[in-house]
Scaffold this active site. Structure first.
Site, mmCIF file in Angstrom:
data_model
loop_
_atom_site.group_PDB
_atom_site.id
_atom_site.type_symbol
_atom_site.label_atom_id
_atom_site.label_comp_id
_atom_site.label_asym_id
_atom_site.label_seq_id
_atom_site.Cartn_x
_atom_site.Cartn_y
_atom_site.Cartn_z
ATOM 1 N N SER A 1 0.848 -1.187 0.000
ATOM 2 C CA SER A 1 0.000 0.000 0.000
ATOM 3 C C SER A 1 0.887 1.241 0.000
ATOM 4 O O SER A 1 2.044 1.193 0.431
ATOM 5 C CB SER A 1 -0.883 -0.003 1.258
ATOM 6 O OG SER A 1 -1.517 1.238 1.445
ATOM 7 N N TYR B 1 0.538 -0.413 10.769
ATOM 8 C CA TYR B 1 0.154 -0.691 9.385
ATOM 9 C C TYR B 1 1.273 -0.281 8.435
ATOM 10 O O TYR B 1 1.634 -1.040 7.516
ATOM 11 C CB TYR B 1 -1.131 0.059 9.051
ATOM 12 C CG TYR B 1 -1.642 -0.195 7.653
ATOM 13 C CD1 TYR B 1 -2.098 -1.454 7.272
ATOM 14 C CD2 TYR B 1 -1.676 0.828 6.705
ATOM 15 C CE1 TYR B 1 -2.576 -1.687 5.986
ATOM 16 C CE2 TYR B 1 -2.157 0.602 5.426
ATOM 17 C CZ TYR B 1 -2.600 -0.651 5.066
ATOM 18 O OH TYR B 1 -3.071 -0.884 3.793
#
Length: 323
Positions: free
Chosen positions: A165, A192
């Site tokens: 991502s 994350y």
């Protein structure tokens, strides 16, 4: 240059690359209905692959995907493989089942798609590792390495694709403290970011180690997707702090929200381009965004960081891989 881009639907990618689907075996993690992995499996099934392995923790959530493929592409063999990626015993059982399956002589493409985002409370996996890192990176690291005999059996042209991502821009891998001081230093977005950086570093090192044998690896950013469950537990306000967290982690704002959203089909397209597109062959180890070679932050592509993460990952999963 690839002909595909931001708005390309995944069906277009698969149709254009049909000769790279027909007769081949694909393994996809994270294939619950309505997600990107499920959509990738259904799209691939329409171009006559030999076998699709659906690796997920909950068969009830995968059964609709299996049923859809059976209805539209009855000639495609589909196998569900139960696996909880954050539980290394489960990963080893899944890998052992696949290696023992005579109907899977080789694996041509691995799509490591499963993942979690922004777990609000600090949580440990069964081994004592932070859960985001375990689910997004360590489980895939272990599974991919255990399956290498069948990936190598596919020979030159096989690919390993790790879904990452632009969230890697939130922060680097915390080599000195990957477990956030046992939760004292935890914030969900840094966790994350660390895991998404790990996905890219894993890709870089796979490319270095396996490239000479004709095996390619790519790290792919799907984009902001409407309609999946990945961020269903978050409000838009909870995304508002990410820029400041990136400033704190990197000394400057390295992450800004992208408000250009994609459909599930458009979000699946970069994953399948990384799996199939011949235009990417000359770019082994690359970060892929909008179906094109993109640019990740330096700490996520640094070869020394990639080697360091490989060694640490071996330590954390408890096994050394002579690759």
């Amino acid at each position: 240059m690839s002909p595909f881009g931001f708005e390309t639907p995944c069906e277009e990618v698969v149709k254009a690359c049909g000769d790279r689907v027909k007769g081949r075996t694909f393994l996809i993690t994270g294939t619950s209905a309505k997600g990107l992995g499920a959509n990738a499996a259904v799209a691939l099934s329409r171009e006559a692959p030999a076998h699709i392995l659906l690796v997920s923790r909950n068969q009830a959530k995968v059964n609709p995907v299996i049923a859809e493929i059976a209805a539209t592409s009855p000639g495609v063999q589909v196998t569900f493989v139960p696996c909880e990626l954050s539980d290394f015993a489960s990963v080893r059982r899944a890998a052992a089942a696949i290696l023992a399956n005579a109907a899977v002589p080789r694996i041509d493409v691995v799509l490591n798609n499963a993942g979690v985002m922004a777990i609000k409370d600090f949580t440990l996996d069964p081994q004592g590792h932070e859960l985001t890192l375990s689910s997004n990176h360590l489980g895939h690291f272990l599974l991919t390495n255990l399956l290498l005999p069948k990936i190598l059996a596919a020979g030159p042209g096989a690919r390993i694709v790790n879904v990452t991502s632009i969230g890697h821009r939130v922060g680097p891998f915390r080599f000195a403290d990957p477990n956030f001081s046992d939760g004292v230093a935890y914030d969900c977005w840094s966790a994350y970011g660390q895991s998404k950086t790990a996905n890219i570093l894993f890709t870089v090192e796979l490319a270095r180690r396996l490239g000479p044998r004709g095996i390619a690896s790519f790290a792919v950013h799907p984009g902001g997707i409407l309609g999946t469950n990945l961020a269903s537990h978050l409000t838009m306000d909870e995304f508002g702090c990410i820029e400041e967290i990136s400033r704190r982690n990197n000394g400057r704002v390295t992450f800004t929200m992208d408000h250009a959203f994609k459909t599930i089909s458009q979000g699946t397209a970069p994953l399948l381009a990384a799996c199939l597109d011949p235009a990417l062959e000359a770019h082994n180890g690359s970060f892929v965004k909008d179906c094109q070679v993109g640019q990740a932050l330096e700490y996520a592509t640094d070869p020394e960081n990639a080697k360091k993460l490989w060694t640490l990952s071996e330590q954390l999963v408890g096994q050394v891989f002579d690759v």
